[in-house]
Design a protein around this motif. Structure first.
Motif, PDB file in Angstrom:
ATOM      1  N   UNK A 269       0.796  -1.324   0.163  1.00  0.00           N
ATOM      2  CA  UNK A 269      -0.175  -0.154  -0.068  1.00  0.00           C
ATOM      3  C   UNK A 269       0.973   1.393   0.274  1.00  0.00           C
ATOM      4  N   UNK A 270       0.332   2.292  -0.452  1.00  0.00           N
ATOM      5  CA  UNK A 270       1.100   3.537  -0.734  1.00  0.00           C
ATOM      6  C   UNK A 270       1.589   4.074   0.858  1.00  0.00           C
ATOM      7  N   UNK A 271       2.575   4.734   0.871  1.00  0.00           N
ATOM      8  CA  UNK A 271       3.036   5.386   2.281  1.00  0.00           C
ATOM      9  C   UNK A 271       2.423   6.492   3.038  1.00  0.00           C
ATOM     10  N   UNK A 272       2.006   7.502   1.885  1.00  0.00           N
ATOM     11  CA  UNK A 272       1.299   8.681   2.559  1.00  0.00           C
ATOM     12  C   UNK A 272      -0.069   8.536   2.426  1.00  0.00           C
ATOM     13  N   UNK A 273      -0.682   9.513   3.322  1.00  0.00           N
ATOM     14  CA  UNK A 273      -2.077   9.739   3.426  1.00  0.00           C
ATOM     15  C   UNK A 273      -2.731   9.874   2.176  1.00  0.00           C
ATOM     16  N   UNK A 274      -2.324  10.752   1.112  1.00  0.00           N
ATOM     17  CA  UNK A 274      -3.071  10.969  -0.121  1.00  0.00           C
ATOM     18  C   UNK A 274      -3.023   9.898  -0.876  1.00  0.00           C
ATOM     19  N   UNK A 275      -1.865   9.094  -0.883  1.00  0.00           N
ATOM     20  CA  UNK A 275      -1.973   8.115  -1.685  1.00  0.00           C
ATOM     21  C   UNK A 275      -2.697   6.996  -1.200  1.00  0.00           C
ATOM     22  N   UNK A 276      -2.931   6.504   0.262  1.00  0.00           N
ATOM     23  CA  UNK A 276      -3.989   5.718   0.594  1.00  0.00           C
ATOM     24  C   UNK A 276      -5.266   6.288   0.081  1.00  0.00           C
ATOM     25  N   UNK A 277      -5.609   7.355   0.365  1.00  0.00           N
ATOM     26  CA  UNK A 277      -6.981   7.858   0.053  1.00  0.00           C
ATOM     27  C   UNK A 277      -7.181   7.490  -1.429  1.00  0.00           C
ATOM     28  N   UNK A 278      -6.447   7.912  -2.139  1.00  0.00           N
ATOM     29  CA  UNK A 278      -6.395   7.517  -3.700  1.00  0.00           C
ATOM     30  C   UNK A 278      -6.578   6.126  -3.869  1.00  0.00           C
ATOM     31  N   UNK A 279      -5.694   5.247  -3.292  1.00  0.00           N
ATOM     32  CA  UNK A 279      -5.928   3.751  -3.377  1.00  0.00           C
ATOM     33  C   UNK A 279      -7.363   3.148  -3.033  1.00  0.00           C
ATOM     34  N   UNK A 280      -7.884   3.738  -2.018  1.00  0.00           N
ATOM     35  CA  UNK A 280      -9.309   3.094  -1.789  1.00  0.00           C
ATOM     36  C   UNK A 280     -10.199   3.702  -2.659  1.00  0.00           C
ATOM     37  N   UNK A 281     -10.135   4.753  -3.423  1.00  0.00           N
ATOM     38  CA  UNK A 281     -10.966   5.192  -4.365  1.00  0.00           C
ATOM     39  C   UNK A 281     -10.833   4.430  -5.483  1.00  0.00           C
ATOM     40  N   UNK A 282      -9.722   3.922  -5.761  1.00  0.00           N
ATOM     41  CA  UNK A 282      -9.514   2.960  -7.110  1.00  0.00           C
ATOM     42  C   UNK A 282     -10.105   1.585  -6.652  1.00  0.00           C
ATOM     43  N   UNK A 283      -9.851   1.116  -5.342  1.00  0.00           N
ATOM     44  CA  UNK A 283     -10.604   0.010  -4.956  1.00  0.00           C
ATOM     45  C   UNK A 283     -12.171   0.020  -5.352  1.00  0.00           C
ATOM     46  N   UNK A 284     -12.701   1.214  -4.791  1.00  0.00           N
ATOM     47  CA  UNK A 284     -13.870   1.262  -4.839  1.00  0.00           C
ATOM     48  C   UNK A 284     -14.442   1.400  -6.523  1.00  0.00           C
ATOM     49  N   UNK A 285     -13.790   1.739  -7.191  1.00  0.00           N
ATOM     50  CA  UNK A 285     -13.942   1.643  -8.733  1.00  0.00           C
ATOM     51  C   UNK A 285     -14.018   0.312  -9.401  1.00  0.00           C
ATOM     52  N   UNK A 286     -13.016  -0.339  -8.820  1.00  0.00           N
ATOM     53  CA  UNK A 286     -12.846  -1.716  -9.312  1.00  0.00           C
ATOM     54  C   UNK A 286     -14.223  -2.602  -8.751  1.00  0.00           C
ATOM     55  N   UNK A 287     -14.398  -2.494  -7.524  1.00  0.00           N
ATOM     56  CA  UNK A 287     -15.564  -3.048  -6.851  1.00  0.00           C
ATOM     57  C   UNK A 287     -16.798  -2.961  -7.570  1.00  0.00           C
ATOM     58  N   UNK A 288     -16.914  -1.818  -7.900  1.00  0.00           N
ATOM     59  CA  UNK A 288     -18.046  -1.296  -8.540  1.00  0.00           C
ATOM     60  C   UNK A 288     -18.251  -2.226 -10.025  1.00  0.00           C
ATOM     61  N   UNK A 289     -17.080  -2.374 -10.519  1.00  0.00           N
ATOM     62  CA  UNK A 289     -16.994  -3.032 -11.852  1.00  0.00           C
ATOM     63  C   UNK A 289     -17.546  -4.569 -11.461  1.00  0.00           C
TER      64      UNK A 289
END
Ligand SMILES: *[C@@H]1O[C@H](CO)[C@@H](O)[C@H](O)[C@H]1NC(C)=O
Ligand SMILES: *[C@@H]1O[C@H](CO)[C@@H](O)[C@H](O)[C@H]1NC(C)=O
Length: 301
Positions: A269-289
């Motif tokens: 997982x990304x090290x920084x907070x912003x990277x983690x937030x973005x990671x979660x967003x990307x996961x959510x897009x993939x879950x949606x698919x």
């Protein structure tokens, strides 16, 4: 019809009353352990995990064995006894059975700790039981919750307690009405819109990952995606009472249950907070698919 209804009600009461009595007993035991936890925290953590296991395993049996809820499980293999941060979408009460199904199979059912609402702390027995178990009780105002989270994270990081720390990242249940709100919010804030999901709250996830990745035994994030269908309505799940009283849920009653899990190592997982937030967003897009593909698969059958 009437006779069938009476039969279902009686059946439900017979199944639920013994379980509910054990729940009361469990909360009595846990409430008594609450002051003890101050002196013997490790012992109370293990004892409360065992007590909770008996009750949760029981209700899981009512759902899967007695009431015939067949859960289709897909995705990554989960190693036995591994501690993890668990995130999931939230559709219905029934979600608990989906997550517990995976926890039972990974030998972690007694170790499940759910984020709970702070107000529960003032509910005698039930709330105290949750408190004694070391569940995080939060108000969703992150500054206010800091002490509480430090308490819970210390158990995992300092005392090395085996744990599945579970949260619903959307904070609330999915409904078509809330989906309209999420779409408007995403457009306004220039965010992508996930399918069949509400846009996730990132703050709690980021805080949890940043603290728990310090614990050596905390290896992974389990991202669970839950889907239902009933009578060709996607994301339609049984009510609490139906799930406890009706037999043949997956057969005659026509419910479909699915949980998919992705296991992602914390190291990846990304090290920084912003990277983690973005990671979660990307996961959510993939879950949606994934959910959209599942909807199409079920619609064809
Ligand atoms: C379970 O779900 C997978 C993935 O969606 C699907 O390919 C499979 O056919 C399902 N199995 C059953 C028994 O429904
Ligand atoms: C299933 O859907 C059909 C048509 O939408 C409706 O007429 C019927 O009552 C529904 N059955 C159940 C059990 O909900």
């Amino acid at each position: 019809m009437m006779v069938a209804d009476i039969f279902t009600t009686l059946r439900g009461l017979l199944l639920v009353i013994p379980w509910a009595l054990e729940l009361v007993l469990m909360d009595l035991i846990l409430s008594a352990l609450l002051p003890v936890s101050y002196f013997f925290p490790n012992w109370v953590y293990n004892a409360s995990s065992f007590v909770a296991f008996t009750n949760w395993n029981w209700i899981q049996m009512i759902f899967e064995v007695f009431n015939g809820g067949e859960i289709n499980i897909s995705g990554d293999e989960l190693p036995e006894g591994e501690s993890a941060i668990v995130i999931s979408n939230h559709v219905s009460w029934t979600d608990f059975y989906m997550i517990q199904a995976l926890a039972v199979r990974a030998g972690m059912l007694g170790r499940c700790r759910w984020f709970a609402k702070i107000e529960l702390r003032w509910v005698p027995l039930l709330g105290w039981g949750i408190w004694a178990m070391g569940m995080p009780m939060v108000s969703r105002k992150w500054l206010k919750d800091k002490t509480e989270l430090d308490r819970v994270f210390a158990g995992v990081v300092v005392r090395k307690w085996p744990t599945w720390l579970i949260s619903f990242s959307e904070a609330t249940r999915y409904t078509p009405k809330k989906y309209e709100d999420t779409k408007a919010w995403c457009k306004q804030n220039d965010r992508p819109i996930p399918k069949h999901l509400l846009y996730p709250r990132t703050k709690g996830f980021v805080t949890t990952v940043q603290h728990l990745r310090k614990a050596k035994h905390m290896k992974a994030v389990y991202d669970m995606t839950i889907a239902y269908e009933h009578n060709h309505t996607f994301l339609s799940a049984p009510t609490i009472w139906e799930s406890l009283s009706c037999g043949d849920l997956s057969g005659k009653r026509g419910y479909k249950f699915h949980v998919d899990v992705k296991r992602i190592l914390l190291d990846e997982l990304p090290e920084d907070d912003a990277g983690l937030a973005k990671w979660l967003e990307t996961r959510w897009m993939e879950k949606g698919e994934f959910l959209e593909a599942k909807r199409e698969e079920w619609a064809r059958s």
